[in-house]
Design an enzyme around this catalytic site. Sequence first.
Site, PDB file in Angstrom:
ATOM      1  N   GLU A 166       0.515  -1.170  -0.038  1.00 51.97           N
ATOM      2  CA  GLU A 166       0.017  -0.088  -0.059  1.00 51.97           C
ATOM      3  C   GLU A 166       1.017   1.162   0.135  1.00 51.97           C
ATOM      4  OE1 GLU A 166      -2.070  -2.944   2.745  1.00 51.97           O
ATOM      5  OE2 GLU A 166      -0.091  -2.400   1.870  1.00 51.97           O
ATOM      6  N   CYS A 188      -2.510  -4.162   7.081  1.00 54.40           N
ATOM      7  CA  CYS A 188      -1.939  -4.179   8.378  1.00 54.40           C
ATOM      8  C   CYS A 188      -2.444  -2.838   9.125  1.00 54.40           C
ATOM      9  CB  CYS A 188      -0.566  -4.315   8.474  1.00 54.40           C
ATOM     10  SG  CYS A 188       0.409  -2.941   7.920  1.00 54.40           S
ATOM     11  N   CYS A 229      -0.134   0.449   7.591  1.00 57.33           N
ATOM     12  CA  CYS A 229      -0.726   0.686   6.297  1.00 57.33           C
ATOM     13  C   CYS A 229      -2.039   1.339   6.164  1.00 57.33           C
ATOM     14  CB  CYS A 229      -0.893  -0.563   5.308  1.00 57.33           C
ATOM     15  SG  CYS A 229       0.863  -1.081   4.871  1.00 57.33           S
ATOM     16  N   ALA A 265      10.270 -36.430  -8.490  1.00 60.20           N
ATOM     17  CA  ALA A 265      10.185 -36.683  -9.935  1.00 60.20           C
ATOM     18  C   ALA A 265      10.241 -38.255  -9.976  1.00 60.20           C
ATOM     19  CB  ALA A 265      11.389 -36.252 -10.593  1.00 60.20           C
ATOM     20  N   ASP A 277      24.218 -38.679  -3.569  1.00 64.65           N
ATOM     21  CA  ASP A 277      24.322 -37.689  -4.704  1.00 64.65           C
ATOM     22  C   ASP A 277      25.116 -36.525  -4.629  1.00 64.65           C
ATOM     23  OD1 ASP A 277      22.580 -39.158  -6.188  1.00 64.65           O
ATOM     24  OD2 ASP A 277      20.781 -37.973  -5.369  1.00 64.65           O
ATOM     25  N   GLY A 312      14.069 -38.611  -0.087  1.00 63.68           N
ATOM     26  CA  GLY A 312      13.864 -40.025  -0.884  1.00 63.68           C
ATOM     27  C   GLY A 312      12.670 -40.519  -0.101  1.00 63.68           C
ATOM     28  N   LEU A 368      12.453 -40.614   3.858  1.00 56.12           N
ATOM     29  CA  LEU A 368      12.048 -39.653   4.474  1.00 56.12           C
ATOM     30  C   LEU A 368      10.645 -39.254   4.261  1.00 56.12           C
ATOM     31  CD1 LEU A 368      12.778 -37.209   6.096  1.00 56.12           C
ATOM     32  CD2 LEU A 368      13.894 -36.196   4.348  1.00 56.12           C
ATOM     33  N   ASN A 369      10.224 -39.294   2.815  1.00 54.36           N
ATOM     34  CA  ASN A 369       9.014 -39.045   2.605  1.00 54.36           C
ATOM     35  C   ASN A 369       7.843 -39.875   3.515  1.00 54.36           C
ATOM     36  OD1 ASN A 369       9.850 -37.076   0.681  1.00 54.36           O
ATOM     37  ND2 ASN A 369       9.475 -38.537  -1.043  1.00 54.36           N
TER      38      ASN A 369
END
Length: 366
Positions: A52, A75, A84, A154, A200, A294, A297-298
């Site tokens: 704003e 706010c 604001c 992925a 990795d 991996g 953990l997932n």
Amino acid sequence: MDEIEYMHLAIQLAEQGRGWVNPNPLVGAVIVKDGKIIGQGYHKKHGEAHAERNALADCRASTTGASLYVTLEPCCHHGMTPPCTEAIIESGISRVLVGSSDPNPLVAGKGIAILHSHGIEVIENIAKDECDKLNKSYFHYIQNRTPYVVMKYAMTIDGKIATRSGKSRWITGAEARLRVHQDRHRYSAIMVGVGAILADDPMLNCRLENSRNPLRIICDTSLRTPPQAKIVTTTGTAPTLIATAVTDTDRHQPYLDAGCKIMVLPRKDNHIDLNSLMQKLGEKQIDSLLLEGGGTLNWSALQSGIVNKVQAYIAPKLFGGGGKTPVEGLGVDSPDEAFLLGKPVITQVGEDFLLESEVIKCLQES
């Protein structure tokens, strides 16, 4: 332009602050008078002026009698910047159109009430769904004080995240990998398990121009991260936090010497307590987290109930055999015990597809 179009412009402006304002919300503002835009702005960076005030500073004409379109309730409290609402009242703006209500207890209806009390007309819920979507992670953080967690992976069409020998570079194409780096800029932190570091040796940084690196978090219950790992040796350019159950300070020292932070947490089911980790990250104002773990953990993250959204990149490839899958662990015993996801949003990203679903709940807890 009509009211919805002005608010859509404010949303586009707000998006420009993505990655820079955390843990603050994304906010855009447009000021209109006599059918013309006379000022616009957005919240550019945490600790700097809000949307704003930036829009008012951009004005090229008197704001007396003008309308302000703003994606989030203004706010009304003193934080790193002044309220604001004060600037709006002083500007002579006569009408404020708001997209989303702010769930922050310091605001939560108070900003709108203050504007009303000064004779300013306030119209709420303009393009509300789009404005709410803009700040999904902020709303979660404010209401729960823990990060909004996105579990990303992925995989191939046959559900593999690596070949039988453990190789995973690259499953998806360049466009999908670019989008992942955009998300690394967008979220406050990125988290992996120690298995990913050992397999990795990743950097886990953001490789885009004019971007920021997220806090890199390693879940390492027994402290097996090699001190020579890239994520350790590059902590001067991208911060690194190791979450562990090891209390021996002598074992912490090589990582501390490299500039890493160590967070000691209790154990739960043979790994660090992920719920405790989320609480402590929330206390450090980590509002959002990209989980690039991996399968192990997932699974632990899903079991712990910390995952809010799943991003699955699917590549038109088949690995076959015994390659790793995105979620491993013990798994559920019955389909009735499955983790329930919402209707996915499907986006083609280059040659790949991205499926995004909100986690609704684990049915075994219903």
